[in-house]
Design a protein around this motif. Structure first.
Motif, PDB file in Angstrom:
ATOM      1  N   UNK A   2       0.839  -1.190   0.000  1.00 51.87           N
ATOM      2  CA  UNK A   2       0.000   0.000   0.000  1.00 51.87           C
ATOM      3  C   UNK A   2       0.871   1.235   0.000  1.00 51.87           C
ATOM      4  N   UNK A   3       0.253   2.373   0.223  1.00 58.06           N
ATOM      5  CA  UNK A   3       0.966   3.646   0.165  1.00 58.06           C
ATOM      6  C   UNK A   3       1.053   4.340   1.522  1.00 58.06           C
ATOM      7  N   UNK A   4       0.569   3.676   2.569  1.00 57.97           N
ATOM      8  CA  UNK A   4       0.509   4.345   3.867  1.00 57.97           C
ATOM      9  C   UNK A   4       1.882   4.564   4.479  1.00 57.97           C
ATOM     10  N   UNK A   5       2.865   3.748   4.120  1.00 60.28           N
ATOM     11  CA  UNK A   5       4.196   3.867   4.720  1.00 60.28           C
ATOM     12  C   UNK A   5       5.164   4.610   3.798  1.00 60.28           C
ATOM     13  N   UNK A   6       5.308   4.146   2.573  1.00 57.56           N
ATOM     14  CA  UNK A   6       6.304   4.749   1.675  1.00 57.56           C
ATOM     15  C   UNK A   6       5.957   6.178   1.309  1.00 57.56           C
ATOM     16  N   UNK A   7       4.650   6.492   1.189  1.00 56.12           N
ATOM     17  CA  UNK A   7       4.234   7.849   0.809  1.00 56.12           C
ATOM     18  C   UNK A   7       3.371   8.516   1.875  1.00 56.12           C
ATOM     19  N   UNK A   8       3.351   7.939   3.083  1.00 61.97           N
ATOM     20  CA  UNK A   8       2.689   8.567   4.241  1.00 61.97           C
ATOM     21  C   UNK A   8       1.220   8.861   3.993  1.00 61.97           C
ATOM     22  N   UNK A   9       0.517   7.892   3.391  1.00 60.25           N
ATOM     23  CA  UNK A   9      -0.897   8.091   3.065  1.00 60.25           C
ATOM     24  C   UNK A   9      -1.797   7.191   3.914  1.00 60.25           C
ATOM     25  N   UNK A  10      -1.452   7.000   5.172  1.00 59.26           N
ATOM     26  CA  UNK A  10      -2.227   6.108   6.021  1.00 59.26           C
ATOM     27  C   UNK A  10      -3.699   6.453   6.074  1.00 59.26           C
ATOM     28  N   UNK A  11      -4.020   7.725   6.121  1.00 59.02           N
ATOM     29  CA  UNK A  11      -5.415   8.140   6.221  1.00 59.02           C
ATOM     30  C   UNK A  11      -6.193   8.008   4.926  1.00 59.02           C
ATOM     31  N   UNK A  12      -5.518   7.776   3.805  1.00 56.73           N
ATOM     32  CA  UNK A  12      -6.215   7.634   2.530  1.00 56.73           C
ATOM     33  C   UNK A  12      -6.766   6.232   2.327  1.00 56.73           C
ATOM     34  N   UNK A  13      -6.232   5.245   3.024  1.00 55.49           N
ATOM     35  CA  UNK A  13      -6.703   3.869   3.017  1.00 55.49           C
ATOM     36  C   UNK A  13      -6.806   3.276   1.610  1.00 55.49           C
ATOM     37  N   UNK A  14      -5.654   2.869   1.083  1.00 59.05           N
ATOM     38  CA  UNK A  14      -5.627   2.205  -0.212  1.00 59.05           C
ATOM     39  C   UNK A  14      -4.517   1.151  -0.186  1.00 59.05           C
ATOM     40  N   UNK A  15      -4.823  -0.022  -0.676  1.00 60.32           N
ATOM     41  CA  UNK A  15      -3.835  -1.088  -0.741  1.00 60.32           C
ATOM     42  C   UNK A  15      -4.109  -1.974  -1.944  1.00 60.32           C
TER      43      UNK A  15
END
Length: 424
Positions: free
Chosen positions: A225-238
């Motif tokens: 997903x993108x929550x770690x590498x691009x700091x998008x935890x709140x966007x919720x996409x995997x």
């Protein structure tokens, strides 16, 4: 079934309450990437904001093609038809447990939600220690023994899970260990779930990286997903990459997804498709993030080592897993409470990750040390020496002081015990 709030989320809320009440707490308990959204991603999301239809359960064709390209560029040729998207890799992992069925082998320690999700779907996790000095993988020599024992007792064991690199230890399993584990999985006919959400945050890009999908594409599914590498935890996409020939598994996963989340948020999918294309501005951002995570994690590692902790050097992500048993202050719950209430240092207890509660091991996340404002975090990203920035230096000094005081507490306790008259 007793269901409680996730340990990471509960700790984050508790620390937020303490801070709002005026307490000084160093927040090392939450795996938030701790960095601002890249403007290009923000623009993509805004441009797609009027896309309000549900869309395909598996995700849009554009996102699935972009994710397939992402994996193909990393040496894993991928069919877009075997890519499924969801509202975060966490949701996909839950859906996969339901779709695969049976019990699952997990490394010990491992991320708090793996065992909790297994419990929720009615599976029984089999916790197997990671090899010494490694993390995120169950020891291959122990897996076969534990699976055979469980099957002899009438249990159905269908899968095993790895995390590369790992949360909570920050370590990356060696290619040799991964290869041995793949051999065991083939021998026992186990599906491998490889959580690779931290793959792009391996601190040293020259460090050898082997995914089980490199060696066993027919039985390995990969999530990211993108929550770690691009700091998008709140966007919720995997996204999940299913095994070769995994069309039946895809049908089962989509059936689960259709009843739980229907489809990922359409505007976020547009931004994610752009991100998985590896555009230069985002690969540069990830490289800067990787460097910052590594620099600060190593600095925190040095401070725990100076305090006498046994802790392996971090290799990826923004985590460490120190062992402070030498202080003899109790198990992980007692140590966590002392650190928070007496020294203002918030960490997570090792038992939340399936570890022995009597062991004084804790999970430390460094990614909320980069600043309290977007301006400070951007400055940390851009700085050639982030450790010299005043707010990061102050956080590290606070940690050093707290660990020193913790050690003095132990010596004071030992002295008091030695001075206590014997009544025997």
């Amino acid at each position: 079934m007793a269901v409680t709030l996730s340990a990471t989320l509960a700790a984050n809320e508790d620390i937020d309450r303490r801070r709002r009440a005026g307490e000084r707490v160093l927040h090392l308990a939450f795996g938030e990437a701790g960095l601002p959204v890249h403007p290009a991603l923000r623009d993509k999301l805004a441009a797609a904001s009027e896309r309000n239809g549900y869309g395909p359960v598996a995700g849009t064709s554009g996102l699935r093609a972009a994710a397939a390209g992402y994996w193909t560029r990393r040496g894993l040729p991928t069919d877009p038809d075997l890519v499924v998207s969801g509202p975060g890799s966490k949701s996909l992992l839950y859906g996969l447990l339901l779709a695969i069925g049976g019990d699952i082998v997990l490394p010990m320690p491992s991320w708090v939600s793996y065992a909790a999700q297994a419990d929720l779907v009615g599976a029984r996790p089999i916790l197997v220690p990671a090899p010494p000095g490694e993390g995120g993988v169950p020891d291959p020599d122990l897996v076969a023994e534990e699976v055979r024992r469980a099957r002899a007792a009438g249990r159905t064991v269908s899968s095993l899970l790895v995390t590369l690199p790992d949360n909570p230890t920050g370590r990356l399993a060696t290619p040799e260990t991964v290869a041995r584990l793949v051999d065991v999985a083939r021998e026992l006919d186990l599906t491998i779930i490889s959580d690779e959400i931290y793959r792009d945050l391996v601190h040293d890009p020259a460090l050898p990286y082997t995914s089980p999908a490199d060696l066993a594409p027919e039985r390995t599914l990969v999530t990211t997903g993108l929550s770690k590498s691009l700091a998008l935890g709140g966007w919720r996409i995997g996204v999940a990459r299913l095994p070769e020939g995994g069309h039946d598994l895809r049908a089962r996963l989509l059936a689960v997804a259709s009843e739980i989340w229907s489809a990922p948020a359409a505007p976020v999918q547009e931004a994610a498709a752009y991100a998985f294309g590896d555009p230069p501005e985002l690969t540069e951002r990830i490289a800067s993030s990787r460097r910052l995570h590594g620099v600060v994690a190593r600095a925190v590692h040095e401070r725990f080592v100076a305090a006498g902790a046994r802790v392996d050097a971090p290799q990826g992500g923004f985590y460490l897993y120190p062992d402070l048993s030498h202080l003899r202050l109790g198990g992980s719950a007692e140590l966590t409470k002392i650190l928070l209430e007496e020294h203002g240092i918030g960490v997570l207890p090792g038992h939340a990750f399936g570890d022995d509660p009597a062991a004084a091991r804790v999970r430390v996340a460094v990614s909320l040390l980069y600043g309290d404002t977007a301006e400070e975090r951007m400055a940390a990203l851009a700085s050639p020496d982030p450790l010299r920035l005043p707010w990061i230096a102050q956080n590290l000094d606070f940690l050093t002081t707290g660990l020193r005081e913790l050690s003095l507490t132990r010596r004071g306790t030992a002295g008091a015990l030695a001075a206590t008259p014997s009544h025997g």
